[in-house]
Design a protein around this motif. Structure first.
Motif, PDB file in Angstrom:
ATOM      1  N   THR A  51       0.822  -1.204   0.000  1.00  0.00           N
ATOM      2  CA  THR A  51       0.000   0.000   0.000  1.00  0.00           C
ATOM      3  C   THR A  51       0.861   1.261   0.000  1.00  0.00           C
ATOM      4  O   THR A  51       0.586   2.216  -0.742  1.00  0.00           O
ATOM      5  CB  THR A  51      -0.932   0.010   1.224  1.00  0.00           C
ATOM      6  N   VAL A  60      -2.781   6.143  -6.062  1.00  0.00           N
ATOM      7  CA  VAL A  60      -4.101   5.977  -5.451  1.00  0.00           C
ATOM      8  C   VAL A  60      -5.129   6.651  -6.360  1.00  0.00           C
ATOM      9  O   VAL A  60      -5.036   7.852  -6.623  1.00  0.00           O
ATOM     10  CB  VAL A  60      -4.155   6.615  -4.048  1.00  0.00           C
ATOM     11  N   GLU A  64     -10.759   6.583  -4.699  1.00  0.00           N
ATOM     12  CA  GLU A  64     -10.456   5.906  -3.440  1.00  0.00           C
ATOM     13  C   GLU A  64      -9.811   6.821  -2.407  1.00  0.00           C
ATOM     14  O   GLU A  64      -9.333   6.347  -1.379  1.00  0.00           O
ATOM     15  CB  GLU A  64      -9.529   4.706  -3.707  1.00  0.00           C
ATOM     16  N   MET A  68      -9.131   5.231   1.267  1.00  0.00           N
ATOM     17  CA  MET A  68      -7.737   4.871   1.503  1.00  0.00           C
ATOM     18  C   MET A  68      -7.100   5.640   2.661  1.00  0.00           C
ATOM     19  O   MET A  68      -5.945   5.391   3.009  1.00  0.00           O
ATOM     20  CB  MET A  68      -6.915   5.112   0.238  1.00  0.00           C
ATOM     21  N   TRP A 241      -4.682  -5.173  -4.065  1.00  0.00           N
ATOM     22  CA  TRP A 241      -5.311  -3.910  -4.417  1.00  0.00           C
ATOM     23  C   TRP A 241      -4.437  -3.253  -5.458  1.00  0.00           C
ATOM     24  O   TRP A 241      -3.225  -3.103  -5.264  1.00  0.00           O
ATOM     25  CB  TRP A 241      -5.462  -3.016  -3.185  1.00  0.00           C
ATOM     26  N   GLN A 266     -10.671  -7.144   2.187  1.00  0.00           N
ATOM     27  CA  GLN A 266     -10.020  -5.866   2.480  1.00  0.00           C
ATOM     28  C   GLN A 266     -10.141  -5.607   3.969  1.00  0.00           C
ATOM     29  O   GLN A 266     -11.204  -5.772   4.561  1.00  0.00           O
ATOM     30  CB  GLN A 266     -10.676  -4.749   1.668  1.00  0.00           C
TER      31      GLN A 266
END
Length: 330
Positions: A51, A60, A64, A68, A241, A266
């Motif tokens: 991430t 990103v 999102e 996020m 992701w 998730q």
């Protein structure tokens, strides 16, 4: 220290794609104990490579930006942003029963911070702070297995053996009777998985009879491999992701005739199977207890000082870095 009412700290910010810096921050220490807050001095943090690499490179998607956000993020996507969620430290101020406690917090990379007491979890006495930085990854792996619902004796494949994939494979291998195969093209993963007691393969070359396939490689082609390994009525759990990356997927062939199930997982939302009985704090406490196993130290294969983070994160976030977990020393 700037004054009796304030601590001076430092925090790592990502200011633009592939660039970060260390910035000063002031921590208000007035009325800490009365408010039920704690002030934590950071000992270690960790880079959640999957991430945080996407955040570091500005990948990103705009859709999102809100979902996020991490719990104590500052700034906004895409930049500048203070981001991270694997912080271990010692309580230096707060209610008497919190002082000097070692704690984990979903907090970015920062030398010192103030949060509500409800935002930290005490470390179990048998979990060293150096290893506790894996707690967020372990929590993600726990949630994935809750979504996957593995059964005794299941034949399980895990594709992609970063930290989370390796933890999923390790947890699954502890279920009686399971046959677990961890698949990752990186040969360096062989020794790491051997330390965890998990069998490794560079590619999927076994039978397509798996009851459960967990995909955690972050590569679109890996999901197609996952579909090919699942047996009739098999379950595929997608953990990757992809940020703003498109994922082409062929759903012809045996996908329908085998009646395969593709399920997303998730960590931001507790698995529906567990949500009626578990909350986020209880799930994190479970993850910390599971970190008592010393073999999990094998997942931390990179380390550096906090003040080196602007340079080291660029290296860690590179696609070919080979880093599993990068631990930051304070």
């Amino acid at each position: 220290m700037t004054s009796a009412a304030c601590y001076r700290g430092e925090a790592f910010w990502i200011r633009e794609p592939g660039q970060g810096d260390i910035r000063p921050v002031n921590i208000d220490r007035t009325g800490v104990a009365d408010a039920g807050d704690v002030v934590v001095e950071t000992l270690f943090s960790a880079v959640s490579r999957g991430t945080e690499s996407l955040v570091f490179h500005g990948a990103v998607p705009e859709s999102e930006y809100q979902r996020m956000r991490c719990p104590f993020q500052e700034g906004a996507f895409p930049f500048p942003v203070k981001y991270g969620y694997a912080n271990v430290g010692r309580v230096i101020e707060g209610p008497d029963d919190w002082r000097n406690e070692l704690v984990f917090c979903l907090y970015p990379h920062q030398t010192c911070f103030r949060v509500p007491g409800s935002a930290v979890q005490r470390l179990p006495r048998n979990v060293p702070p150096e290893r506790a930085v894996l707690a967020a990854n372990m929590e993600t792996a726990v949630n994935a297995l809750w979504d996957a619902s593995p059964r005794v004796g299941d034949r399980i494949a895990v594709i992609g053996c970063g930290v989370v994939g390796s933890l999923v494979a390790w947890l699954a291998s502890r279920i009686p009777g399971t046959r677990v195969q961890a698949i990752d093209p990186n040969p360096d993963r062989r020794d790491t998985l051997a330390a965890l007691g998990v069998s490794w393969s560079a590619q999927a070359d076994g039978p397509d009879d798996h009851d459960l396939v967990v995909h955690a490689s972050g590569q679109p082609e890996g999901l197609q491999v996952a579909l090919s390994l699942a047996g009739v009525e098999g379950r595929i759990v997608e953990m990757s992701w992809y940020g703003d990356q498109a994922v082409p997927l062929t759903l012809g062939g045996a996908f329908h005739s085998r009646r395969l199930s593709l399920v997303s997982s998730q960590v931001g939302r507790i698995s529906g199977f567990q949500a009626p009985r578990w909350n986020h704090g209880e799930r994190l406490a479970l993850a910390l207890r599971l970190l008592a196993a010393p073999e999990l130290d094998a997942l931390i294969n990179s380390q550096g000082a906090f003040h080196d983070l602007p340079e080291s994160l660029a290296r860690v976030a590179a696609p070919d870095s080979g880093v599993l977990c990068h631990r930051v020393r304070y």
